[in-house]
Design an enzyme around this catalytic site. Structure first.
Site, mmCIF file in Angstrom:
data_model
loop_
_atom_site.group_PDB
_atom_site.id
_atom_site.type_symbol
_atom_site.label_atom_id
_atom_site.label_comp_id
_atom_site.label_asym_id
_atom_site.label_seq_id
_atom_site.Cartn_x
_atom_site.Cartn_y
_atom_site.Cartn_z
ATOM 1 N N CYS A 11 0.867 -1.179 0.000
ATOM 2 C CA CYS A 11 0.000 0.000 0.000
ATOM 3 C C CYS A 11 0.903 1.227 0.000
ATOM 4 O O CYS A 11 2.097 1.129 -0.258
ATOM 5 C CB CYS A 11 -0.995 -0.011 1.156
ATOM 6 S SG CYS A 11 -0.302 0.180 2.789
ATOM 7 N N CYS A 85 -4.325 -0.661 -1.985
ATOM 8 C CA CYS A 85 -4.559 0.779 -1.946
ATOM 9 C C CYS A 85 -5.520 1.173 -3.072
ATOM 10 O O CYS A 85 -6.094 0.315 -3.730
ATOM 11 C CB CYS A 85 -3.237 1.532 -2.053
ATOM 12 S SG CYS A 85 -2.122 0.902 -3.316
ATOM 13 N N CYS A 93 3.168 0.998 -7.970
ATOM 14 C CA CYS A 93 3.858 -0.127 -7.337
ATOM 15 C C CYS A 93 4.886 -0.719 -8.288
ATOM 16 O O CYS A 93 4.645 -0.814 -9.482
ATOM 17 C CB CYS A 93 2.850 -1.201 -6.936
ATOM 18 S SG CYS A 93 1.751 -0.661 -5.620
#
Length: 143
Positions: A11, A85, A93
């Protein structure tokens, strides 16, 4: 002994959602899974997440927040990387080599909650319960 399925939860700050998901998978699925968690950048552990996990009998109060990019640089390999998230953050990411599957679960961020402390705590409980249900489904469907 069979190898465990390695899972990384990611996240934004590794302060709540990914920490809860890691703890639940390691608690409920330890026979088949090994979980770690990290953030796009390391943050500060969210005290609301600590409190609601303690209600589940899981103590995350001594967990450190970690950076996903540090794991990437270390060359860690995972069978699954699960972002927890919002949609815009998941695109930031890192891509990990060797991943067989990347999954996204969207959960509200406890650090963005508003209201009284009790209202924020109740909303964090709801997030925790959604994360726990997602982890339980993951365990059922993957092992």
């Amino acid at each position: 002994m069979e190898k465990k399925i390695k899972v990384l939860f990611v996240c934004v700050h590794n302060s709540a959602r990914s920490q809860m998901a890691e703890a639940f998978l390691n608690e409920l699925g330890s026979e088949f899974f090994f979980a770690e968690s990290a953030g796009l950048e390391a943050g500060t552990l969210n005290p609301l997440a600590v409190a609601v996990m303690k209600e589940e009998g899981i103590d995350i109060s001594n967990n450190k927040t970690k950076s996903a990019f540090d794991f990437f640089k270390q060359g860690k390999l995972y069978h699954y990387v699960i972002t927890v998230c919002d949609e815009s953050s998941k695109e930031r990411c890192p891509l990990f080599p060797g991943i067989t599957k990347r999954i996204h679960w969207s959960f509200d961020d406890p650090s963005s909650l508003t209201g009284s402390e009790e209202e924020k705590l109740e909303k964090t409980r709801q997030i925790r319960d959604h994360i726990k249900a997602a982890v339980e489904d993951f365990i059922r469907n993957v092992k």
